[in-house]
Design an enzyme around this catalytic site. Structure first.
Site, PDB file in Angstrom:
ATOM      1  N   CYS A   1       4.307  11.569  10.879  1.00 26.18           N
ATOM      2  CA  CYS A   1       5.065  10.380  10.452  1.00 26.18           C
ATOM      3  C   CYS A   1       6.574  10.602  10.468  1.00 26.18           C
ATOM      4  O   CYS A   1       7.346   9.656  10.305  1.00 26.18           O
ATOM      5  CB  CYS A   1       4.614   9.951   9.066  1.00 26.18           C
ATOM      6  SG  CYS A   1       2.834   9.766   8.958  1.00 26.18           S
TER       7      CYS A   1
ATOM      8  N   HIS B   1       9.769   5.846   5.986  1.00 29.79           N
ATOM      9  CA  HIS B   1       8.391   5.781   6.457  1.00 29.79           C
ATOM     10  C   HIS B   1       7.600   4.950   5.452  1.00 29.79           C
ATOM     11  O   HIS B   1       7.714   5.147   4.238  1.00 29.79           O
ATOM     12  CB  HIS B   1       7.837   7.209   6.564  1.00 29.79           C
ATOM     13  CG  HIS B   1       6.368   7.241   6.795  1.00 29.79           C
ATOM     14  ND1 HIS B   1       5.756   6.432   7.730  1.00 29.79           N
ATOM     15  CD2 HIS B   1       5.370   7.972   6.217  1.00 29.79           C
ATOM     16  CE1 HIS B   1       4.461   6.665   7.714  1.00 29.79           C
ATOM     17  NE2 HIS B   1       4.203   7.588   6.810  1.00 29.79           N
TER      18      HIS B   1
ATOM     19  N   ASN C   1       0.516   1.666   6.814  1.00 24.75           N
ATOM     20  CA  ASN C   1       1.202   2.873   7.287  1.00 24.75           C
ATOM     21  C   ASN C   1       0.928   3.023   8.787  1.00 24.75           C
ATOM     22  O   ASN C   1      -0.200   3.289   9.193  1.00 24.75           O
ATOM     23  CB  ASN C   1       0.656   4.064   6.488  1.00 24.75           C
ATOM     24  CG  ASN C   1       1.252   5.393   6.908  1.00 24.75           C
ATOM     25  OD1 ASN C   1       1.825   5.526   7.980  1.00 24.75           O
ATOM     26  ND2 ASN C   1       1.090   6.402   6.062  1.00 24.75           N
TER      27      ASN C   1
HETATM   28  O1  UT7 Z   1       1.795   8.941   6.201  1.00 22.44           O
HETATM   29  C1  UT7 Z   1       1.605  10.197   5.708  1.00 22.44           C
HETATM   30  C2  UT7 Z   1       1.985  10.295   4.305  1.00 22.44           C
HETATM   31  N1  UT7 Z   1       0.933   9.773   3.469  1.00 22.44           N
HETATM   32  C3  UT7 Z   1       1.195   9.438   2.253  1.00 22.44           C
HETATM   33  O2  UT7 Z   1       2.325   9.499   1.842  1.00 22.44           O
HETATM   34  C4  UT7 Z   1       0.063   9.040   1.355  1.00 22.44           C
HETATM   35  C5  UT7 Z   1       0.268   9.642  -0.027  1.00 22.44           C
HETATM   36  N2  UT7 Z   1      -0.783   9.343  -0.974  1.00 22.44           N
HETATM   37  C6  UT7 Z   1      -1.052   8.115  -1.453  1.00 22.44           C
HETATM   38  O3  UT7 Z   1      -0.447   7.152  -1.055  1.00 22.44           O
HETATM   39  C7  UT7 Z   1      -2.058   7.987  -2.566  1.00 22.44           C
HETATM   40  O4  UT7 Z   1      -2.410   9.276  -3.037  1.00 22.44           O
HETATM   41  C8  UT7 Z   1      -3.364   7.240  -2.158  1.00 22.44           C
HETATM   42  C9  UT7 Z   1      -3.049   5.779  -1.934  1.00 22.44           C
HETATM   43  C10 UT7 Z   1      -3.943   7.852  -0.899  1.00 22.44           C
HETATM   44  C11 UT7 Z   1      -4.387   7.334  -3.285  1.00 22.44           C
HETATM   45  O5  UT7 Z   1      -3.834   6.807  -4.470  1.00 22.44           O
HETATM   46  P1  UT7 Z   1      -3.981   7.595  -5.856  1.00 22.44           P
HETATM   47  O6  UT7 Z   1      -3.379   6.761  -6.883  1.00 22.44           O
HETATM   48  O7  UT7 Z   1      -3.405   8.971  -5.622  1.00 22.44           O
HETATM   49  O8  UT7 Z   1      -5.542   7.626  -6.038  1.00 22.44           O
HETATM   50  P2  UT7 Z   1      -6.503   8.897  -6.188  1.00 22.44           P
HETATM   51  O9  UT7 Z   1      -6.712   9.528  -4.856  1.00 22.44           O
HETATM   52  O10 UT7 Z   1      -6.020   9.761  -7.316  1.00 22.44           O
HETATM   53  O11 UT7 Z   1      -7.840   8.215  -6.632  1.00 22.44           O
HETATM   54  C12 UT7 Z   1      -7.950   7.537  -7.908  1.00 22.44           C
HETATM   55  C13 UT7 Z   1      -9.326   6.916  -7.967  1.00 22.44           C
HETATM   56  C14 UT7 Z   1     -10.445   7.880  -7.633  1.00 22.44           C
HETATM   57  O12 UT7 Z   1     -11.568   7.559  -8.437  1.00 22.44           O
HETATM   58  P3  UT7 Z   1     -11.908   8.404  -9.755  1.00 22.44           P
HETATM   59  O13 UT7 Z   1     -12.133   9.797  -9.259  1.00 22.44           O
HETATM   60  O14 UT7 Z   1     -10.706   8.275 -10.633  1.00 22.44           O
HETATM   61  O15 UT7 Z   1     -13.110   7.736 -10.275  1.00 22.44           O
HETATM   62  C15 UT7 Z   1     -10.780   7.561  -6.209  1.00 22.44           C
HETATM   63  O16 UT7 Z   1     -12.111   7.869  -5.878  1.00 22.44           O
HETATM   64  O17 UT7 Z   1      -9.410   5.863  -7.019  1.00 22.44           O
HETATM   65  C16 UT7 Z   1     -10.551   6.069  -6.185  1.00 22.44           C
HETATM   66  N3  UT7 Z   1     -10.230   5.571  -4.859  1.00 22.44           N
HETATM   67  C17 UT7 Z   1     -10.450   4.300  -4.508  1.00 22.44           C
HETATM   68  N4  UT7 Z   1     -10.966   3.266  -5.161  1.00 22.44           N
HETATM   69  C18 UT7 Z   1     -11.035   2.095  -4.517  1.00 22.44           C
HETATM   70  C19 UT7 Z   1      -9.665   6.235  -3.825  1.00 22.44           C
HETATM   71  N5  UT7 Z   1      -9.516   5.422  -2.775  1.00 22.44           N
HETATM   72  C20 UT7 Z   1      -9.989   4.209  -3.171  1.00 22.44           C
HETATM   73  C21 UT7 Z   1     -10.091   2.964  -2.543  1.00 22.44           C
HETATM   74  N6  UT7 Z   1     -10.611   1.936  -3.254  1.00 22.44           N
HETATM   75  N7  UT7 Z   1      -9.682   2.758  -1.298  1.00 22.44           N
END
Ligand code: UT7
Length: 414
Positions: free
Chosen positions: A135, A277, A307
């Site tokens: 990216c 980005h 993204n």
């Molecule tokens: O382009 C390259 C650079 N990329 C980035 O900069 C991405 C950086 N990361 C992010 O943007 C975020 O970490 C994400 C959007 C990918 C995830 O958001 P988060 O707030 O960090 O969520 P998490 O991974 O900590 O997950 C929280 C909860 C989990 O459930 P439990 O374990 O708390 O029950 C996940 O299983 O949300 C759940 N979860 C979802 N729920 C519904 C993860 N993905 C989803 C989803 N829909 N799509």
């Protein structure tokens, strides 16, 4: 890799650093973008993986993204964006010295997507290569082209960020597939003696974080065509540790923008617009807080495109220019971060010179169309002539053998 000379921080704003002062400046003179027509909303996404519109919007800011049709690819989207950028710049394809495509979803390992686009444009005087920095790739590409221009090695380059992420995301992983979209953006950089253009850039990498975000397979570790991929990652499919990448991103945005603005002799608050980005609205909000700037300083359009990896900065740049957020003499910042890990920040002084009079534009547009048609004709002709040569080659040995046989019959050995 630091490509600028930090010892000269604080020098007069508006003069680029990192190379001896050649009196040549690299200005953005054209911009273009191309996105597929097909829109996939968060509700559409919830039919594929266990997610909701509410979760995606609140955690990322994304409402919808574009998805390439079967007829679209990284190269076709990149071509369209480049053609639009050439139109704005009023540059002919034959004037291009360099075609760079930053991508994580290249058409092939080789030929490069850049070479395909170079041929389709009819950029017969240009070198072409793909650039892999995930990216951050577009900012890396801008700096490679800007340095080449400022050194006097070349005059005109097109830098394209193009992606069909829908082809490489893991559609069974809701933690990643909901984030990405397809699209392309391009910029024409041109030599000018007007001060400004690309002023400074910070390019960085930390390969120790390579396991946090990747797209494994199809590489030199693919011995006998069987890739052993650790941690259940799938060949040809992207994986990401979202939480760790989130923390990394919020840290490097502030750090690299501060370094790049220091080197350009200005402050982050002097940037009229920061084009980041487009990964996650929450990342940008956190970065704004740590930089103590208003988040409105960041250009954001990820709600509509998600993204798009290396394409996200040039796409957001196009919309920032088209909506009048960037005007001549404005300081503009770019900041990218992603797989590698890589990150990069750049400062430009916007100074796109006035475009040519309408009549010249019209004539040059026809010349560009002619160049594209000629390029198609040339490719067809080359393919046909290669086939003919192959055919003749296959026939020729038989003809020789036949002649030899007849000669032997006429003149028997003694
Ligand atoms: O382009 C390259 C650079 N990329 C980035 O900069 C991405 C950086 N990361 C992010 O943007 C975020 O970490 C994400 C959007 C990918 C995830 O958001 P988060 O707030 O960090 O969520 P998490 O991974 O900590 O997950 C929280 C909860 C989990 O459930 P439990 O374990 O708390 O029950 C996940 O299983 O949300 C759940 N979860 C979802 N729920 C519904 C993860 N993905 C989803 C989803 N829909 N799509």
């Amino acid at each position: 890799m630091a490509t600028t000379n930090s010892g000269r921080a604080g020098q007069r704003a508006g003069r680029p650093i990192g190379l001896p002062d050649t009196g040549i400046y690299a200005h953005v003179v054209g911009w273009g973008m191309a996105v597929p027509d097909k829109i996939m909303t968060n509700d559409d996404m919830s039919a594929i993986v266990d997610t909701t519109d509410e979760w995606i919007q609140s955690r990322t800011g994304i409402k919808e993204r574009r998805i390439a049709s079967d007829k679209e690819s990284t190269a076709t989207l990149g071509l369209k964006a480049a053609q639009r950028a050439l139109d704005i710049a009023d540059v002919l394809p034959t004037e291009l010295d360099l075609v760079i495509v930053a991508t994580s979803s290249a058409e092939h390992i080789f030929p490069s997507t850049a070479s395909l686009i170079q041929a389709w444009l009819g950029a017969t005087n240009a070198g072409a290569f793909d650039l892999s920095a995930a990216c951050s790739g577009f900012v890396y590409g801008m700096q490679m082209a800007a340095q080449s221009i400022r050194s006097g090695a070349i005059r005109t380059a097109v830098i394209i960020g193009s992606e069909t992420m829908s082809r490489v995301v893991d559609w069974s992983d809701r933690g990643t597939c909901i984030l990405f979209g397809d699209g392309a953006g391009a910029v024409v950089l041109r030599a000018s003696d007007t001060e400004g253009g690309v002023l400074s850039a910070i390019l960085r990498s930390d390969g120790t974080g390579g396991d946090l975000l990747g797209l494994p397979g199809f590489g030199s570790n693919d011995i006998d065509g069987v890739v052993e991929i650790a941690n259940g990652h799938r060949q040809g499919k992207m994986h990401m540790n979202g939480g760790e990448v989130f923390k990394f991103a919020t840290r490097v945005i502030g750090e690299s923008l501060t370094q790049a603005t220091d080197q350009a002799g200005i402050k982050v608050s002097d940037l009229k617009v920061i084009v980041p980005h487009q990964a996650n609205a929450r990342i940008l909000q956190a970065a704004a807080r740590s930089l103590k700037i208003n988040e409105s300083q960041f250009m954001m359009n990820l709600d509509r495109y998600g993204n798009t990896s290396a394409a996200s900065i040039p796409i957001a740049l196009c919309e920032a220019v088209q909506t009048g957020r960037i005007l001549p003499d404005d300081y503009v910042g770019f900041v990218g971060f992603g797989g590698g890990l890589t990150w990069a920040a750049m400062v430009l002084k916007w100074g796109a010179p006035q475009s040519a009079p309408a009549a010249t534009n019209f004539i040059n547009r026809q010349r560009r169309l002619f160049a594209y048609n000629l390029a198609t004709f040339r490719r067809t002709l080359q393919r046909v002539s290669r086939r003919l040569n192959n055919l003749i080659g296959r026939l020729r040995p038989q003809g020789k053998m036949e002649r030899l046989r007849k000669r032997v019959e006429r003149e028997p050995f003694e």
